[in-house]
Motif scaffolding. Structure first.
Motif, PDB file in Angstrom:
ATOM      1  N   SER A   1       0.810  -1.217   0.000  1.00 59.56           N
ATOM      2  CA  SER A   1       0.000   0.000   0.000  1.00 59.56           C
ATOM      3  C   SER A   1       0.843   1.267   0.000  1.00 59.56           C
ATOM      4  CB  SER A   1      -0.952  -0.003   1.202  1.00 59.56           C
ATOM      5  OG  SER A   1      -0.240  -0.120   2.419  1.00 59.56           O
TER       6      SER A   1
ATOM      7  N   GLY B   1     -10.524   4.703   1.496  1.00 66.81           N
ATOM      8  CA  GLY B   1     -11.506   4.063   2.362  1.00 66.81           C
ATOM      9  C   GLY B   1     -10.914   3.010   3.267  1.00 66.81           C
ATOM     10  N   GLU B   2      -9.697   2.531   2.938  1.00 67.39           N
ATOM     11  CA  GLU B   2      -9.041   1.559   3.814  1.00 67.39           C
ATOM     12  C   GLU B   2      -8.660   2.265   5.114  1.00 67.39           C
ATOM     13  OE1 GLU B   2      -8.384  -1.684   3.264  1.00 67.39           O
ATOM     14  OE2 GLU B   2      -9.283  -1.729   1.280  1.00 67.39           O
ATOM     15  N   PRO B   3      -8.907   1.633   6.278  1.00 70.12           N
ATOM     16  CA  PRO B   3      -8.659   2.305   7.557  1.00 70.12           C
ATOM     17  C   PRO B   3      -7.206   2.216   8.006  1.00 70.12           C
ATOM     18  CG  PRO B   3      -9.655   0.174   7.961  1.00 70.12           C
ATOM     19  CD  PRO B   3      -9.581   0.330   6.466  1.00 70.12           C
ATOM     20  N   HIS B   4      -6.296   2.637   7.125  1.00 71.69           N
ATOM     21  CA  HIS B   4      -4.890   2.683   7.497  1.00 71.69           C
ATOM     22  C   HIS B   4      -4.285   3.958   6.927  1.00 71.69           C
ATOM     23  CE1 HIS B   4      -3.930   1.463   3.393  1.00 71.69           C
ATOM     24  NE2 HIS B   4      -4.577   0.313   3.551  1.00 71.69           N
TER      25      HIS B   4
ATOM     26  N   GLY C   1      -4.490   4.445   3.104  1.00 68.29           N
ATOM     27  CA  GLY C   1      -5.872   4.514   2.644  1.00 68.29           C
ATOM     28  C   GLY C   1      -6.492   5.853   2.971  1.00 68.29           C
TER      29      GLY C   1
ATOM     30  N   GLU D   1      -9.419  -7.120  15.220  1.00 71.28           N
ATOM     31  CA  GLU D   1      -8.617  -6.807  14.029  1.00 71.28           C
ATOM     32  C   GLU D   1      -8.400  -8.053  13.178  1.00 71.28           C
ATOM     33  OE1 GLU D   1      -5.008  -4.807  15.163  1.00 71.28           O
ATOM     34  OE2 GLU D   1      -5.999  -2.862  15.047  1.00 71.28           O
TER      35      GLU D   1
ATOM     36  N   ASN E   1     -11.934  -8.620  11.484  1.00 76.31           N
ATOM     37  CA  ASN E   1     -12.366  -7.657  10.473  1.00 76.31           C
ATOM     38  C   ASN E   1     -11.464  -6.428  10.523  1.00 76.31           C
ATOM     39  OD1 ASN E   1     -13.617  -5.912   8.721  1.00 76.31           O
ATOM     40  ND2 ASN E   1     -15.628  -6.012   9.689  1.00 76.31           N
ATOM     41  N   PRO E   2     -10.334  -6.460   9.822  1.00 80.52           N
ATOM     42  CA  PRO E   2      -9.396  -5.337   9.884  1.00 80.52           C
ATOM     43  C   PRO E   2      -9.901  -4.064   9.234  1.00 80.52           C
ATOM     44  CG  PRO E   2      -8.688  -6.940   8.242  1.00 80.52           C
ATOM     45  CD  PRO E   2      -9.840  -7.565   8.971  1.00 80.52           C
ATOM     46  N   LYS E   3     -11.051  -4.122   8.560  1.00 81.48           N
ATOM     47  CA  LYS E   3     -11.588  -2.936   7.903  1.00 81.48           C
ATOM     48  C   LYS E   3     -12.829  -2.391   8.603  1.00 81.48           C
ATOM     49  CE  LYS E   3      -9.884  -4.360   3.345  1.00 81.48           C
ATOM     50  NZ  LYS E   3     -10.239  -4.590   1.921  1.00 81.48           N
ATOM     51  N   GLY E   4     -13.277  -3.059   9.650  1.00 81.12           N
ATOM     52  CA  GLY E   4     -14.493  -2.615  10.339  1.00 81.12           C
ATOM     53  C   GLY E   4     -14.392  -2.891  11.821  1.00 81.12           C
TER      54      GLY E   4
ATOM     55  N   ARG F   1     -12.358  -2.530  17.944  1.00 82.11           N
ATOM     56  CA  ARG F   1     -10.941  -2.312  17.658  1.00 82.11           C
ATOM     57  C   ARG F   1     -10.413  -1.015  18.264  1.00 82.11           C
ATOM     58  NH1 ARG F   1     -10.748  -1.692  11.892  1.00 82.11           N
ATOM     59  NH2 ARG F   1      -8.505  -1.469  12.188  1.00 82.11           N
TER      60      ARG F   1
END
Length: 639
Positions: free
Chosen positions: A336, A364-367, A370, A456, A459-462, A467
């Motif tokens: 990424s 939109g990725e939560p990192h 992103g 995490e 669901n690492p995206k939600g 989290r």
């Protein structure tokens, strides 16, 4: 007194209470743990013979078998096999099998090792090395081809691999060039012990000369005979001395490279230039670009390839950034960070459509990347306000899981290491719903780190409500207000520091929720006039948070009131955070990307991404990471 302290006091008292009296329940478990710690064979034998239905009873039996494996007697094969059958599928069965395998390897019982090994579910580096050795010792020469195929991933292999690594060189399955490649990488990584081993496996290796080259590289190079380069080993040792000197005195290494360059081949010169370039990149020296150019197409490590990109990035040379990214390997280009910076370089070269297509892959990725990609597309980061929904039946499956139940019992006895092993083992192969239910279960018992890590994994995206927890708010919020800090930043940093584990202690000695170092705690206590301070107070949550937030405020004020600099300073020290600035204003994201310490670079990225997520949750508004990163002012000495 904190519950962990009560647990340790209870365990200590039990040591004196064992005597001739029988023990049951938690008392028996804690007494057995103390017995295995001290090697008290008689107590272990007695406790194991007392029948008990306690959930953790298998631990007593496991510790006794572990003790027996450590004895000089032959391993009790029948007892070991019975335990593996009775506890099949458990983490204790896996651990005992690995313990037994180590004993078989120690005894050179390679046939027995091969019989037992196939049932080991998660072999670590040591076990894989022992397995290779067992195959070789049982006449399987094909293992040498397997080792050769993985050679470039074995630079820092476990010492258990030494036998097969040496055999692969002796047999010719690994070429001399590849063996010397391994030696070079070990020298670069300052792993002199492993480099010494590799050198010993080469017929013309000279370990005495290696010691001299590593201990006094400048003197070693200055004393080289005129014909040193006619011998491969002598030439490699000269290169090793140059690389070592690069770390100690970069200009001196460059001078000696120029002095010796006529006696070195083009590839040898390029190799040293790649080492100089990496070191210059860490020092944020402008010579890095020239030295990467001098290194040309010499094969580089992943770290060198990454810093070739970062050195161009630091100069805002988007054409060079793009070119360096295109010289990464195929897998690296899909990471990424490099997708994002490739997009930025394309945008900088007015290739906007290509850039936006890449931003869209990340947005939109939560990192960290992103969020930055979303900002470039005008899409600030948002978090769904809805809590993770689970049915009563889904929650019950986690609550009834034997492994999770054992883990909770271990947490309650302050046996964190064992508890975390049980917990993680129980999550293997489970689906998202089970893991989310396990996260809820951990939260029910205030085991915050397992709640966060499990969510995490699920669901690492939600699952933001699981989290990104906000525990201890009643003691954190008053300190945040009194220090005039951003609550989102404090939670973002604390989450990264400790995952809200009160007794957390790092290998360097940092303690508590905010991982305050003892020296830092003492300094801050003096600065804020805290009376009666002593190091033991670091384990007390209120004091830890008071000292940690006070330190955040002090370094924030000293670092331009910039959270990026202060986050870097909290991890690596404010002096380093200052030195990492440039002679001109620097985009915050570029400052972060070019932090020389891997740990600190990753830390700052995560703290700032955490901050954005907490802000989106607590403030209920879209958030821009790019705005928070802002611009880093030049170093004062450059203004």
């Amino acid at each position: 007194m904190h519950k962990a302290s009560w647990g340790m006091l209870f365990a200590a008292c039990l040591v004196f209470a064992t005597g001739a009296f029988g023990q049951q329940g938690e008392a028996r478990i804690l007494a057995a743990r103390e017995a295995i710690r001290t090697g008290d064979r008689n107590t272990l034998e007695r406790l194991a013979q007392q029948p008990d239905t306690h959930l953790l009873d298998p631990y007593v039996r496991y510790w006794l078998l572990l003790n027996k494996l450590a004895r000089p007697d032959a391993p009790p094969a029948t007892e070991l096999a019975d335990f593996l059958m009775q506890e099949a599928g458990s983490v204790l069965a896996e651990r005992l099998r690995a313990d037994w395998l180590r004993r078989l390897a120690k005894d050179s019982d390679w046939a027995g090792f091969l019989r037992l090994y196939p049932d080991l579910q998660s072999p670590d580096r040591e076990m894989r090395c022992h397995h290779w050795t067992a195959r070789l010792m049982n006449g399987d020469r094909g293992v040498l081809a397997d080792v050769a195929a993985q050679w470039h991933d074995l630079t820092d292999a476990h010492s258990a691999c030494d036998t097969v690594l040496r055999a692969a060189i002796s047999s010719g399955d690994v070429s001399a060039d590849d063996a010397w490649w391994r030696f070079r990488r070990q020298v670069e990584n300052r792993n002199t012990g492993n480099a010494r081993s590799t050198l010993a496996w080469l017929d013309d290796g000279d370990s005495g000369a290696l010691e001299q080259a590593m201990k006094s590289p400048a003197q070693y190079l200055d004393r080289l005979p005129g014909n040193f380069a006619t011998n491969r080993a002598s030439r490699e040792l000269a290169l090793a001395a140059l690389v070592r000197l690069v770390r100690e005195d970069m200009p001196a290494a460059h001078v000696r490279l120029i002095r010796l360059q006529d006696r070195l081949g083009a590839d040898d010169r390029a190799y040293v230039y790649s080492a100089l370039a990496l070191r210059a990149s860490w020092a944020q020296d402008r010579m890095a670009r020239d030295w990467f150019g001098a290194a040309g197409d010499i094969p580089m490590t992943a770290e060198q390839r990454a810093w070739r990109v970062r050195s161009a990035l630091r100069d805002n040379d988007w054409k060079a950034v793009l070119g360096a990214i295109e010289r990464l390997n195929a897998d690296e280009q899909q990471e990424s960070e490099w997708i994002y910076w490739r997009a930025r370089s394309l945008a900088g070269l007015n290739r906007r459509a290509e850039a936006e297509a890449l931003y869209a892959r990340l947005a939109g990725e939560p990192h960290f990347y992103g969020m930055l990609a979303g900002d470039e597309l005008g899409r600030p980061f948002v978090v769904s306000p809805h809590a993770t929904a689970l049915s009563a039946e889904q929650l019950r499956l986690a609550e009834d899981d034997p492994g999770l139940r054992r883990a909770i019992a271990l947490f309650q006895l302050d046996m964190r290491t064992e508890a975390v092993r049980e917990w993680n083992w129980s999550l293997r192969g489970q689906d998202e719903v089970f893991r989310l239910a396990a996260s809820r279960l951990a939260l029910k018992y205030d085991i915050f780190d397992r709640a966060i890590n499990t969510a995490e994994l699920a669901n690492p995206k939600g699952a933001f409500d699981l989290r990104f927890l906000t525990p201890y708010r009643d003691l954190i919020e008053p300190q945040v207000r009194s220090q005039g800090l951003d609550m989102n930043w404090v939670y973002g940093l604390m989450r990264q520091e400790s995952r809200f584990v009160v007794p957390a202690r790092s290998s360097s000695g940092a303690q508590g929720l905010m991982q305050v170092m003892p020296a830092t705690g003492k300094w801050v206590a003096g600065k804020i006039g805290m009376s009666g301070y002593h190091q033991g107070l670091l384990s007390e949550p209120n004091t830890n948070v008071q000292l940690g937030t006070s330190y955040m405020r002090l370094i924030l004020e000293d670092l331009d009131n910039h959270p990026v600099l202060a986050s870097a300073g909290y991890n690596a020290g404010p002096g380093r955070a200052k030195r990492w600035r440039d002679a001109r204003p620097l985009e915050g994201a570029i400052y972060v990307e070019t932090i020389p310490f891997d740990e600190t670079r990753d830390y700052v990225k995560k703290v700032m991404a955490n901050t954005v997520i907490y802000a989106a949750m607590l403030d209920g508004q879209p958030q821009s990471l790019k705005a928070r990163l802002g611009t880093i002012a030049p170093r004062p000495d450059a203004q």
